[in-house]
Design an enzyme around this catalytic site. Structure first.
Site, short mmCIF file in Angstrom:
data_model
loop_
_atom_site.label_atom_id
_atom_site.label_comp_id
_atom_site.label_asym_id
_atom_site.label_seq_id
_atom_site.Cartn_x
_atom_site.Cartn_y
_atom_site.Cartn_z
N LYS A 215 0.87 -1.14 0.02
CA LYS A 215 0.20 0.10 -0.03
C LYS A 215 0.87 1.20 0.03
O LYS A 215 0.41 2.38 -0.54
CB LYS A 215 -1.00 -0.02 1.27
CG LYS A 215 -1.86 -1.25 1.11
CD LYS A 215 -3.16 -0.92 2.27
CE LYS A 215 -4.29 -1.94 2.01
NZ LYS A 215 -3.87 -3.37 2.07
N ARG B 159 -5.70 -8.45 -10.31
CA ARG B 159 -6.33 -9.49 -10.44
C ARG B 159 -7.59 -9.37 -10.96
O ARG B 159 -8.24 -8.09 -10.95
CB ARG B 159 -6.09 -10.51 -9.65
CG ARG B 159 -6.86 -9.72 -8.11
CD ARG B 159 -6.80 -11.05 -7.11
NE ARG B 159 -7.12 -10.44 -5.69
CZ ARG B 159 -8.24 -9.99 -5.42
NH1 ARG B 159 -9.51 -10.23 -6.15
NH2 ARG B 159 -8.42 -9.61 -3.89
N HIS C 232 -14.63 -6.26 7.31
CA HIS C 232 -13.98 -5.65 6.26
C HIS C 232 -13.87 -6.72 4.77
O HIS C 232 -13.00 -6.38 3.94
CB HIS C 232 -12.50 -5.51 6.72
CG HIS C 232 -12.39 -4.37 7.73
ND1 HIS C 232 -12.67 -2.90 7.69
CD2 HIS C 232 -12.08 -4.52 9.11
CE1 HIS C 232 -12.45 -2.47 8.85
NE2 HIS C 232 -12.04 -3.59 9.72
N GLU D 145 -3.47 6.54 8.56
CA GLU D 145 -4.15 7.28 7.77
C GLU D 145 -5.44 7.99 8.54
O GLU D 145 -5.64 7.40 9.37
CB GLU D 145 -4.93 6.62 6.70
CG GLU D 145 -3.98 6.43 5.51
CD GLU D 145 -4.76 5.47 4.39
OE1 GLU D 145 -4.28 5.38 3.33
OE2 GLU D 145 -5.91 5.00 4.78
#
Length: 479
Positions: A115, A291, A234, A199
């Site tokens: 990330k 993908r 999630h 974040e």
């Protein structure tokens, strides 16, 4: 390309092979001992035993899969999703053995697999990003100071993460140290990499992703968005396309941003760029999945395309047959992931035998399926049984058909997420389009589902009693 090896199992293996056969391409699949009698093994032209049931002894054995591909004279390998699909080393192994990897080049997988590396790659491309740290951090006192500057609530995320692992929401300063420790520990256990970053936590976000496709000739297109905000732990459970909240202007802006992300890593093939959308319809880059996605069918349906066919054509070096202007939205599509999980017991896996297994059929209904009646649900893999997809001219039509399809999907022997699907598609918040990633947290509980079951049972009992009374009256009528 005359023969493709599909390095996967279940519904996605069958999905890929269906398109390959349509294109006149022979198929080879691999299987573990526990999958010996699985439908994907029967569907392939050739099938080769790869190892024991645990995935690290079968579906994750890259070297062995390459050996099988060479022995069976396969020209290419399609990894599906999961397993080796985002493994850069496996993509390189294919390249080194002159086997086409039906997916992006290894460098794109590496960049977007981290990330932090992904954020670094796209920062020069004018992509909106959530405020946060630009590099991994492990010094807890320093991290706390950064978090205070960003402002609580914040999100601690594993750089190598996915599926919600190594992710912690921190509401205030007092929780920070313990949550940081937990995030690092979870990241090490899940990915062997304790790198985390911080974040700003976007409250009440929607999870919107854009499907992109790129060829080797420098052409990029997007196939609009998918709404993926209905999640548990999630993990996505319900997806739809298009989103009910995007305006044409915002759709265009997000599509263009997704293409810029793809260009940032010289992307080739099918990929998905994920964004968070806040209350004010500001969007922020989240990550790129290198993908085919589980939820790709809803994009195929509304754009009248076959994404696997496009993957294969791109891998063969062909030019994309569409330009951006050719891609239009037709109607609305919904998808429910049918998991072998118990929604009354915190969605824990449900192991057992499919004593009854009958799928719904009809116009506007598609089931991407990997099981059949009498099969056991193995404990070694993801518990998804199938994907139930419906299509309608409107969102309401697609929802109505979904509820009908769920009613006609008969599974006995295990618990599944079908009742949860009914709960979602009947809920006012979902039907109105006013929901976010906290839908399950806000509205769902096992008690709600139990009450729904009781209500349905009461209605069924009343219908039965009414039918009995009518039958008795008829019997009493003098002849």
């Amino acid at each position: 390309m005359k023969k493709i090896l599909v390095a996967n199992r279940g519904e996605i293996a069958i999905r890929v092979m269906r398109t390959a056969k349509k294109m006149g391409i022979k198929t080879v699949t691999v299987y573990s001992t526990i999958d010996r009698h699985s439908p994907h093994v029967k569907y392939a032209d050739e099938a080769v035993l790869i190892g024991e049931a645990p995935s690290n002894q079968s579906y994750l054995l890259g070297d062995k899969i390459i050996e099988v591909a060479k022995a069976q004279n396969a020209d290419a390998i399609h990894p599906g999703y999961g397993f080796l699909s985002e493994n850069a080393e496996f993509a390189e192994l294919c390249e080194a053995n002159d086997i086409i990897f039906i997916g992006p080049k290894s460098h794109a997988i590496k960049i977007m697999g981290s990330k932090l590396a992904a954020k670094d790659a796209v920062k020069a491309y004018d992509i909106p990003m959530v405020p946060g740290t630009a590099e991994a951090i492990s010094d807890i006192p320093e991290a706390k100071e950064i978090a205070k500057k960003i402002g609580f609530p914040i999100l601690i995320k594993a750089s190598a993460g996915g599926g919600g692992k190594g992710m912690r929401i921190v509401e205030n300063e007092s929780q920070f140290e313990s949550q940081m420790d937990r995030a690092i520990s979870e990241a090490v256990n899940a990915f062997g990499d304790g790198s985390v970053f911080i974040e700003k936590y976007v409250t009440s976000p929607r999870h919107i992703e854009i499907q992109v496709m790129a060829d080797t000739h420098g052409n990029y297109i997007h196939l609009f968005e998918r709404e993926c905000s209905i999640q548990r732990r999630h993990q996505k459970v319900v997806e739809e396309a298009p989103s009910s909240v995007l305006t044409p202007k915002l759709r265009h802006e997000m599509g263009e941003a997704a293409i810029r992300v793809a260009k940032a890593c010289d992307y080739i093939g099918a990929g998905t760029v994920e964004f968070l959308l806040d209350d004010d319809l500001n969007f922020y880059f989240l990550e790129m999945n290198t993908r085919l996605q589980v939820e790709h069918p809803v994009s195929e349906i509304i754009t009248k395309t076959d994404l696997v066919e496009l993957q294969i054509r791109v891998a063969r070096g062909e030019v994309l047959p569409y330009t951006q202007d050719d891609i239009k939205i037709h109607g609305h599509a919904m998808e429910l992931r049918v998991y072998a999980e118990d929604p009354l017991n915190d969605f824990l896996p449900s192991v057992g035998t499919l004593e009854t297994y009958t799928m719904p059929q009809g116009e506007g209904i598609r089931v991407d399926n990997g099981f059949e009646q009498g099969m056991d649900i193995p404990i070694y893999y993801d518990p998804m049984i199938s994907k139930l997809i419906t299509f309608g001219k409107t969102r309401d039509e697609a929802m109505s058909l979904m509820l009908e399809a769920i009613d006609n999907y008969h599974i006995e022997g295990i618990e599944t997420t079908l009742p949860f699907g009914t709960f979602v598609f009947e809920h006012d918040a979902f039907r109105s389009g006013h929901f976010d990633t906290h839908f399950v947290k806000k509205y769902y509980s096992a008690e709600h589902l139990l009450e729904q079951h009781k209500k349905e049972a009461r209605i069924a009992a009343l219908i039965a009693v009414n039918a009995y009374v009518k039958a008795q009256k008829l019997l009493r009528v003098p002849q």
